[in-house]
Design a protein around this motif. Structure first.
Motif, PDB file in Angstrom:
ATOM      1  N   LYS A  18       0.809  -1.203   0.000  1.00 59.83           N
ATOM      2  CA  LYS A  18       0.000   0.000   0.000  1.00 59.83           C
ATOM      3  C   LYS A  18       0.851   1.265   0.000  1.00 59.83           C
ATOM      4  O   LYS A  18       0.349   2.358  -0.240  1.00 59.83           O
ATOM      5  N   PRO A  37       3.420   4.310  -0.914  1.00 58.98           N
ATOM      6  CA  PRO A  37       3.677   5.014  -2.171  1.00 58.98           C
ATOM      7  C   PRO A  37       4.873   4.416  -2.897  1.00 58.98           C
ATOM      8  O   PRO A  37       5.800   3.905  -2.285  1.00 58.98           O
ATOM      9  N   ARG A  38       4.848   4.509  -4.230  1.00 57.78           N
ATOM     10  CA  ARG A  38       5.852   3.841  -5.059  1.00 57.78           C
ATOM     11  C   ARG A  38       6.706   4.863  -5.794  1.00 57.78           C
ATOM     12  O   ARG A  38       7.149   4.625  -6.904  1.00 57.78           O
ATOM     13  N   GLU A  39       6.973   6.050  -5.138  1.00 58.81           N
ATOM     14  CA  GLU A  39       7.764   7.062  -5.826  1.00 58.81           C
ATOM     15  C   GLU A  39       9.185   6.579  -6.085  1.00 58.81           C
ATOM     16  O   GLU A  39       9.798   6.935  -7.080  1.00 58.81           O
ATOM     17  N   GLN A  93      -2.656   3.819  -3.910  1.00 60.54           N
ATOM     18  CA  GLN A  93      -1.758   4.948  -4.122  1.00 60.54           C
ATOM     19  C   GLN A  93      -1.518   5.219  -5.613  1.00 60.54           C
ATOM     20  O   GLN A  93      -0.396   5.479  -6.059  1.00 60.54           O
ATOM     21  N   TYR A  94      -2.594   5.134  -6.412  1.00 62.47           N
ATOM     22  CA  TYR A  94      -2.486   5.455  -7.829  1.00 62.47           C
ATOM     23  C   TYR A  94      -2.622   6.973  -7.991  1.00 62.47           C
ATOM     24  O   TYR A  94      -3.605   7.565  -7.531  1.00 62.47           O
ATOM     25  N   THR A  95      -1.662   7.583  -8.641  1.00 62.04           N
ATOM     26  CA  THR A  95      -1.683   9.033  -8.816  1.00 62.04           C
ATOM     27  C   THR A  95      -2.407   9.465 -10.085  1.00 62.04           C
ATOM     28  O   THR A  95      -2.885  10.598 -10.161  1.00 62.04           O
ATOM     29  N   GLN A 103      -7.094   5.500  -3.902  1.00 58.42           N
ATOM     30  CA  GLN A 103      -6.507   5.850  -2.609  1.00 58.42           C
ATOM     31  C   GLN A 103      -5.859   4.649  -1.942  1.00 58.42           C
ATOM     32  O   GLN A 103      -4.770   4.755  -1.352  1.00 58.42           O
ATOM     33  N   GLU A 104      -6.516   3.504  -1.985  1.00 56.68           N
ATOM     34  CA  GLU A 104      -5.973   2.309  -1.348  1.00 56.68           C
ATOM     35  C   GLU A 104      -4.662   1.872  -1.982  1.00 56.68           C
ATOM     36  O   GLU A 104      -3.742   1.422  -1.292  1.00 56.68           O
TER      37      GLU A 104
END
Length: 548
Positions: free
Chosen positions: A470, A472-474, A510-512, A507-508
């Motif tokens: 879950k 963030p994947r930055e 973390q799709y931007t 939101q769940e």
């Protein structure tokens, strides 16, 4: 010392049909295409002669098969070979026009019916290399290299292939065959213009499949509709998928494969990397994505199915025997559509009769694999028997003596096939297939010293998402569409029966890119993965509610 003259007389007795029917034979292959069968086919197609001629219809059928057996000589020379062993019989020698008229009188119908009678599985299920477990392995493939004469009527029917050099020199037709991989015998065949795709031709052969067969096919046959139609026949499937396809994960299996659905069909996907080491130390690898209806990973391990898929290439050997060994790469001789169809059915009938003789020869040796039979040896022996008119009828009494074709095949049994690899190149300098500048495969055949199969495992699905998933994947690369699809399905499976809003999913996970996600959700709903219950609200379809 003066020489001594010795005279010896050898006598040979042959048995053929009576009177004007005597030239109607095919040597020992006549036992696989007997007189009674040909007469029955002529009656069924209503092409039997109404009155007895010097060239009866039965003789015409065998003459057409002999044309396929001797493709490099003309009508008169083929007739001379049929009567070469019939010394002492007062036989009429027809003109080439009479033989052409005989072809037109028969048409393609009797040859097509004759092939359909002979086509089918040839070997016993216990013959080595014929079956995988309880299924007989068969394969689809097409051949587009058969050339027809450059005649206006055939150009109108077949057209010409356009490539980067311009138009091809000859019209080409596409031959689609369903082949028994263990013996390379044909279960069925269709042909026509190359403008029609392989899947359309293969769909005509689907009724030949049964629940006792395992179908092997390459990635040209991975259309959802075709796979569903093939599975509805009861046959098992093992098909390579196009690398651009990314099937969604329904459930993962312990051997690294996973379950999915392509339309209504439930399949098991195996993703593997095959790496070979050649005798010169070179390592070559390729990625395979296979789909199969064999869902039990315990009974059918992934690496076993990957190795089994290699049997699909046996159909290429069948086409090589037809195109290069039998026809020696020659252009077909017929200049009109009806004659061309007749010639192709005669060619396929002769090929099937030769394969039947080869299988009988191999099965006379316990434990011998039909792969070891030499098509060239069988073909040459069959030609010799036609010229000598030997073995036209089976012996009246059972005997332990083998036929000449059997002796030729057994004397030239090939050694066990070795693992080898080489580049797939077209030797024609004007080929429509350009060479690959980055080809890494060896140009000459190299022995394989080691073969490694690495099955790519899929992460287990169905459990709640972890904090890392879950997060963030930055700092990590952007997920692919396939990853987004599987992560979304994984999230919805945590509570599969309630509606999920698109903004909640974003939101769940973390799709931007929210708009992109909405477009993907709509696409997945059209594909049958999701059900749209309201604007921007989705739920899983019942078929995709599954967990490990």
């Amino acid at each position: 010392m003066p020489g001594q003259s010795v005279t010896s007389t050898l006598t040979r007795t042959i048995t053929v049909a009576e009177g004007v029917f005597a030239p109607g034979h095919l040597g020992e292959l006549t036992q696989y295409v007997p007189f009674e069968l040909v007469d029955d086919v002529l009656d069924q197609t209503r092409t039997a002669h109404k009155r007895l001629r010097r060239l009866p219809s039965r003789v015409g059928v065998y003459f057409l098969l002999a044309l396929a057996l001797f493709p490099s000589v003309g009508y008169a020379r083929v007739w001379d070979r049929l009567v070469a062993g019939l010394h002492g019989l007062q036989l009429h020698r027809p003109s080439e026009k009479a033989l052409r008229d005989l072809r037109r009188r028969l048409g393609p119908a009797p040859l097509k019916t004759l092939f359909e009678v002979l086509a089918g599985p040839l070997a016993q299920p216990s013959t080595p290399g014929v079956c995988y477990r309880r299924w007989r392995t068969v394969a689809f493939d097409g051949c587009g290299s058969l050339k027809a004469p450059d005649h206006p009527r055939l150009r109108a029917l077949l057209g010409k292939i356009r490539h980067h050099w311009g138009l091809a020199g000859y019209p080409a037709l596409r031959l689609m065959a369903l082949c028994e991989t263990g013996t390379r015998g044909l279960l069925g065949a269709v042909f026509g213009p190359t403008s029609t795709g392989e899947t359309a031709y293969a769909s005509q052969l689907l009724p030949l499949l049964s629940a006792k067969m395992l179908l092997l096919a390459d990635r040209g046959f991975d259309a959802d509709g075709f796979l569903n139609s093939a599975a509805n026949t009861g046959a098992q499937l093992l098909v390579r998928l196009n690398p651009r396809r990314r099937p969604a994960v329904l459930a993962t299996l312990p051997d690294g494969s996973f379950l999915t659905r392509l339309g209504p069909l439930k399949l098991r996907i195996i993703e593997a990397r095959i790496t070979v080491t050649t005798s010169d130390g070179r390592q070559i690898g390729d990625h395979y994505r296979l789909a199969t209806t064999l869902l039990d990973h315990r009974a059918d391990p992934a690496d076993t199915l990957v190795r089994l898929y290699h049997e699909r290439w046996e159909v290429e050997s069948a086409f090589y025997s037809l195109r290069h060994t039998l026809l020696t790469g020659r252009v077909l001789r017929s200049c009109d559509p009806s004659g061309l169809e007749q010639e192709i059915w005669a060619l396929l009938t002769l090929y099937q009769a030769l394969r039947s003789a080869m299988v009988d020869a191999v099965e006379s040796v316990t434990g011998a694999d039909p792969d070891r039979a030499s098509f060239t040896a069988a073909l040459q022996a069959a030609r010799d028997q036609v010229i000598t008119a030997a073995g036209v009828l089976p012996p009246a009494e059972p005997t332990d003596q083998h036929s000449a074709i059997t002796d030729a095949v057994l004397a030239a049994l090939l050694p066990a096939r070795r693992l080898r690899i080489s580049a797939r190149t077209v030797k024609c300098p004007m080929s429509r297939y350009p060479a690959k500048p980055t080809e890494t495969w060896p140009l000459t055949s190299q022995n394989i010293t080691q073969l490694t199969i690495d099955v790519h495992p899929r992460p287990a699905l169905g459990a709640p998402l972890s904090a890392e998933q879950k997060a963030p994947r930055e700092q990590t690369p952007s997920p692919t569409r396939s990853d987004c699809k599987n992560r979304t399905l994984q999230l919805l499976r945590t509570d599969p029966y309630r509606p999920w809003q698109a903004r909640e999913i974003a939101q769940e996970l973390q799709y931007t890119h929210f708009r992109s996600l909405c477009a993907q959700l709509s696409r997945w709903a059209k594909d049958g993965l999701l059900h749209k219950v309201a604007r921007g609200t989705y739920t899983l379809t019942p078929a995709w509610i599954h967990s490990d």
